[in-house]
Structures are given as C-alpha cells and as structure tokens.
Motif scaffolding. Structure first.
Motif, PDB file in Angstrom:
ATOM      1  N   LEU A  92      28.921  41.027  28.525  1.00 22.89           N
ATOM      2  CA  LEU A  92      28.138  41.959  29.338  1.00 22.89           C
ATOM      3  C   LEU A  92      26.719  41.452  29.562  1.00 22.89           C
ATOM      4  CD1 LEU A  92      29.254  45.425  27.915  1.00 22.89           C
ATOM      5  CD2 LEU A  92      29.724  44.490  30.183  1.00 22.89           C
ATOM      6  N   ALA A  93      26.073  40.966  28.501  1.00 22.60           N
ATOM      7  CA  ALA A  93      24.695  40.479  28.633  1.00 22.60           C
ATOM      8  C   ALA A  93      24.623  39.305  29.614  1.00 22.60           C
ATOM      9  CB  ALA A  93      24.142  40.078  27.270  1.00 22.60           C
ATOM     10  N   LEU A  94      25.514  38.325  29.458  1.00 19.71           N
ATOM     11  CA  LEU A  94      25.490  37.165  30.352  1.00 19.71           C
ATOM     12  C   LEU A  94      25.818  37.551  31.789  1.00 19.71           C
ATOM     13  CD1 LEU A  94      27.159  34.458  28.088  1.00 19.71           C
ATOM     14  CD2 LEU A  94      24.778  34.507  28.849  1.00 19.71           C
ATOM     15  N   SER A  95      26.763  38.452  31.970  1.00 19.09           N
ATOM     16  CA  SER A  95      27.120  38.887  33.331  1.00 19.09           C
ATOM     17  C   SER A  95      25.961  39.633  33.988  1.00 19.09           C
ATOM     18  CB  SER A  95      28.361  39.779  33.292  1.00 19.09           C
ATOM     19  OG  SER A  95      29.478  39.037  32.870  1.00 19.09           O
ATOM     20  N   LEU A  96      25.315  40.523  33.240  1.00 17.51           N
ATOM     21  CA  LEU A  96      24.176  41.261  33.797  1.00 17.51           C
ATOM     22  C   LEU A  96      23.003  40.334  34.094  1.00 17.51           C
ATOM     23  CD1 LEU A  96      24.274  44.520  31.634  1.00 17.51           C
ATOM     24  CD2 LEU A  96      24.778  44.314  34.086  1.00 17.51           C
ATOM     25  N   LEU A  97      22.780  39.358  33.241  1.00 18.12           N
ATOM     26  CA  LEU A  97      21.715  38.389  33.494  1.00 18.12           C
ATOM     27  C   LEU A  97      22.015  37.563  34.741  1.00 18.12           C
ATOM     28  CD1 LEU A  97      20.959  37.262  29.846  1.00 18.12           C
ATOM     29  CD2 LEU A  97      19.328  38.335  31.421  1.00 18.12           C
ATOM     30  N   MET A  98      23.259  37.112  34.872  1.00 24.24           N
ATOM     31  CA  MET A  98      23.631  36.356  36.074  1.00 24.24           C
ATOM     32  C   MET A  98      23.485  37.220  37.318  1.00 24.24           C
ATOM     33  SD  MET A  98      26.870  33.956  35.328  1.00 24.24           S
ATOM     34  CE  MET A  98      26.840  32.760  34.017  1.00 24.24           C
ATOM     35  N   ARG A  99      23.926  38.444  37.217  1.00 28.93           N
ATOM     36  CA  ARG A  99      23.849  39.348  38.368  1.00 28.93           C
ATOM     37  C   ARG A  99      22.396  39.624  38.751  1.00 28.93           C
ATOM     38  NH1 ARG A  99      26.660  45.103  39.591  1.00 28.93           N
ATOM     39  NH2 ARG A  99      25.723  45.208  41.630  1.00 28.93           N
ATOM     40  N   GLY A 100      21.519  39.619  37.761  1.00 24.04           N
ATOM     41  CA  GLY A 100      20.112  39.858  38.055  1.00 24.04           C
ATOM     42  C   GLY A 100      19.391  38.649  38.614  1.00 24.04           C
ATOM     43  N   PHE A 101      19.714  37.454  38.116  1.00 24.16           N
ATOM     44  CA  PHE A 101      18.982  36.254  38.514  1.00 24.16           C
ATOM     45  C   PHE A 101      19.622  35.495  39.668  1.00 24.16           C
ATOM     46  CE2 PHE A 101      17.533  36.351  33.946  1.00 24.16           C
ATOM     47  CZ  PHE A 101      16.227  36.722  34.255  1.00 24.16           C
ATOM     48  N   ALA A 102      20.904  35.612  39.864  1.00 22.86           N
ATOM     49  CA  ALA A 102      21.600  34.759  40.828  1.00 22.86           C
ATOM     50  C   ALA A 102      21.396  35.126  42.296  1.00 22.86           C
ATOM     51  CB  ALA A 102      23.087  34.705  40.503  1.00 22.86           C
ATOM     52  N   PRO A 103      21.431  36.415  42.692  1.00 23.44           N
ATOM     53  CA  PRO A 103      21.308  36.690  44.124  1.00 23.44           C
ATOM     54  C   PRO A 103      19.995  36.151  44.690  1.00 23.44           C
ATOM     55  CG  PRO A 103      22.036  38.652  42.968  1.00 23.44           C
ATOM     56  CD  PRO A 103      21.643  37.644  41.928  1.00 23.44           C
ATOM     57  N   GLY A 104      20.112  35.342  45.731  1.00 22.50           N
ATOM     58  CA  GLY A 104      18.943  34.766  46.373  1.00 22.50           C
ATOM     59  C   GLY A 104      18.460  33.482  45.721  1.00 22.50           C
ATOM     60  N   ALA A 105      18.983  33.165  44.553  1.00 20.09           N
ATOM     61  CA  ALA A 105      18.584  31.921  43.885  1.00 20.09           C
ATOM     62  C   ALA A 105      19.216  30.739  44.598  1.00 20.09           C
ATOM     63  CB  ALA A 105      19.014  31.946  42.430  1.00 20.09           C
ATOM     64  N   VAL A 106      18.609  29.581  44.405  1.00 14.69           N
ATOM     65  CA  VAL A 106      19.141  28.363  44.997  1.00 14.69           C
ATOM     66  C   VAL A 106      19.778  27.534  43.887  1.00 14.69           C
ATOM     67  CG1 VAL A 106      18.572  26.244  46.230  1.00 14.69           C
ATOM     68  CG2 VAL A 106      17.428  28.381  46.837  1.00 14.69           C
ATOM     69  N   LEU A 107      21.026  27.193  44.089  1.00 20.63           N
ATOM     70  CA  LEU A 107      21.768  26.387  43.120  1.00 20.63           C
ATOM     71  C   LEU A 107      22.449  25.265  43.889  1.00 20.63           C
ATOM     72  CD1 LEU A 107      22.586  26.321  40.087  1.00 20.63           C
ATOM     73  CD2 LEU A 107      24.618  27.611  40.725  1.00 20.63           C
ATOM     74  N   TYR A 108      22.136  24.045  43.506  1.00 16.98           N
ATOM     75  CA  TYR A 108      22.682  22.870  44.188  1.00 16.98           C
ATOM     76  C   TYR A 108      22.413  22.902  45.690  1.00 16.98           C
ATOM     77  CZ  TYR A 108      24.978  22.395  39.726  1.00 16.98           C
ATOM     78  OH  TYR A 108      25.236  22.283  38.376  1.00 16.98           O
ATOM     79  N   GLY A 109      21.203  23.326  46.040  1.00 13.56           N
ATOM     80  CA  GLY A 109      20.778  23.317  47.431  1.00 13.56           C
ATOM     81  C   GLY A 109      21.301  24.456  48.280  1.00 13.56           C
ATOM     82  N   ARG A 110      21.991  25.398  47.701  1.00 12.91           N
ATOM     83  CA  ARG A 110      22.539  26.531  48.474  1.00 12.91           C
ATOM     84  C   ARG A 110      22.011  27.837  47.913  1.00 12.91           C
ATOM     85  NH1 ARG A 110      28.597  26.605  49.426  1.00 12.91           N
ATOM     86  NH2 ARG A 110      27.854  27.719  51.241  1.00 12.91           N
ATOM     87  N   ARG A 111      21.632  28.719  48.804  1.00 11.59           N
ATOM     88  CA  ARG A 111      21.186  30.042  48.395  1.00 11.59           C
ATOM     89  C   ARG A 111      22.418  30.867  48.027  1.00 11.59           C
ATOM     90  NH1 ARG A 111      16.523  31.676  47.975  1.00 11.59           N
ATOM     91  NH2 ARG A 111      15.656  30.153  49.389  1.00 11.59           N
ATOM     92  N   LEU A 112      22.368  31.480  46.836  1.00  8.17           N
ATOM     93  CA  LEU A 112      23.517  32.231  46.334  1.00  8.17           C
ATOM     94  C   LEU A 112      23.545  33.636  46.924  1.00  8.17           C
ATOM     95  CD1 LEU A 112      23.397  31.241  42.569  1.00  8.17           C
ATOM     96  CD2 LEU A 112      24.796  30.251  44.370  1.00  8.17           C
ATOM     97  N   GLU A 113      24.727  34.026  47.316  1.00  3.65           N
ATOM     98  CA  GLU A 113      24.962  35.390  47.817  1.00  3.65           C
ATOM     99  C   GLU A 113      25.749  36.158  46.762  1.00  3.65           C
ATOM    100  OE1 GLU A 113      26.974  35.004  51.557  1.00  3.65           O
ATOM    101  OE2 GLU A 113      25.559  33.478  52.248  1.00  3.65           O
ATOM    102  N   MET A 114      25.944  37.439  47.019  1.00  7.10           N
ATOM    103  CA  MET A 114      26.627  38.278  46.031  1.00  7.10           C
ATOM    104  C   MET A 114      28.045  37.792  45.739  1.00  7.10           C
ATOM    105  SD  MET A 114      25.492  40.439  44.193  1.00  7.10           S
ATOM    106  CE  MET A 114      26.059  41.458  42.912  1.00  7.10           C
TER     107      MET A 114
END
Length: 190
Positions: A92-114
């Motif tokens: 739960l902690a890792l999933s909530l952290l990913m859900r909080g930090f990932a949207p809009g973040a750039v990973l490997y040159g691509r902006r992450l969507e939901m």
C-alpha cells in the motif's frame, strides 16, 4: 483536493511507520528469540546474505525436534502475525507513493500518465503477492506442517528463489519511488 492529499500523506506516513515498526520487531525482537529457541539460526527470510536449499532442510530438521515446540510456535506466530501485515503495508505504501509521484513525472524521456501509473503499481502488488507466497511456503513446509512428497522435495529449492524475487520486486519498487520523487518532475519531455 489539498485536504485529500494531506490525508493520503498522513496515511503513507502511518504505513511507513507501521512497516518500520514491524521490521524492527521482527528483526530485533522475534528473530533473536527464534535463534535461541530453534538452534538453527535466524528466520530464513530475515537473512540478508540469503539462504539456500540446504538451509531450508536444516531449519526443518531442527524444528522437527520435539524439544523445539516453542520455536515452531514462534515461527507460526511470525508468519501469521507481523509478516501477515507487513507485505500489505509495504504494498500500500509503495503504491500510494507511486500514485502520488508518478503522474506528470518524466521517466525515460516520457511524461507519465495515469495509465502508466497503474502499470507501475503492479510492481509493489507483485511484491506483496510473492511475499505472501513465500510465507505460505514456509508455513506448509516447516513443522508442525507435513507437506506432501512433491512439496517436501521441491520447496527447499523453490523458497530461496521466491525470496530473491520478492527482494528484487521491493527493491525495484523502492528505487522507482525514489527516482520519481527526486528526479521525476525536473526533467523535460523530449
């Protein structure tokens, strides 16, 4: 919306505190007592250096000794108590952290969507499932359980690999959360 993110932040903080408390209890409270009672060393999944099939068989042999009833009870308590809650809290902690930090973040040159976030959350979910699989494996292999012939022959070889996969999944998930938290928003889309 801000109150919602504050609530989620508090929930994540509580989950992380629960994880730390459970890990500390298991490593510094239950494990030394288990070592003393079993005469066969630490809980297998607590050994940072890992373990092999021979260690699994040696633990089962030690726990089959009638004088080791307290060690068997402590082992069952560990996997049906704190190690029943820990995988869920970590997942739960890792999933909530990913859900909080990932949207809009750039990973490997691509902006992450939901939709990407949902896929990334499969990593901590897979960790949780593998951790529970490991716990079930320990419970059905070690005395007082009596595994069938196939399980008795194969679980000593399977359990170390399950533990390795569990550690890989939780490590990759944690590294990804750190990567997204500290470096995800600063990069620009290529």
């Amino acid at each position: 919306m801000a109150a919602s993110s504050k609530g989620i932040g508090k929930m994540i903080a509580l989950l992380l505190a629960l994880c730390a408390g459970l890990l500390a209890w298991m490593k510094f409270g239950l494990d030394p007592e288990f070592q003393r009672l079993s005469g066969a060393g630490s809980f297998l999944d607590v050994r940072l250096s890992g373990y092999d099939a021979e260690s699994v068989v040696a633990m089962a042999t030690a726990l089959s000794d009638p004088a080791r009833a307290e060690a068997r009870d402590l082992l069952r308590f560990m996997y049906l108590g704190p190690d029943l809650v820990l995988p869920l809290a970590v997942t739960l902690a890792l999933s909530l952290l990913m859900r909080g930090f990932a949207p809009g973040a750039v990973l490997y040159g691509r902006r992450l969507e939901m939709r990407h976030v949902r896929l990334l959350c499969l990593l901590p979910l897979a960790y949780g499932l593998v951790d529970y699989t490991e716990n079930v494996g320990f419970l059905i292999y070690f005395p007082p359980a009596t595994p069938g012939d196939w399980l008795a022959r194969n679980l000593p070889d399977i359990l170390p690999w399950i533990t390795r996969v569990k550690l890989i999944l939780v490590s990759v998930s944690s590294i990804l959360v750190v990567r997204l938290a500290f470096f995800g928003k600063g990069a620009s889309k290529r």
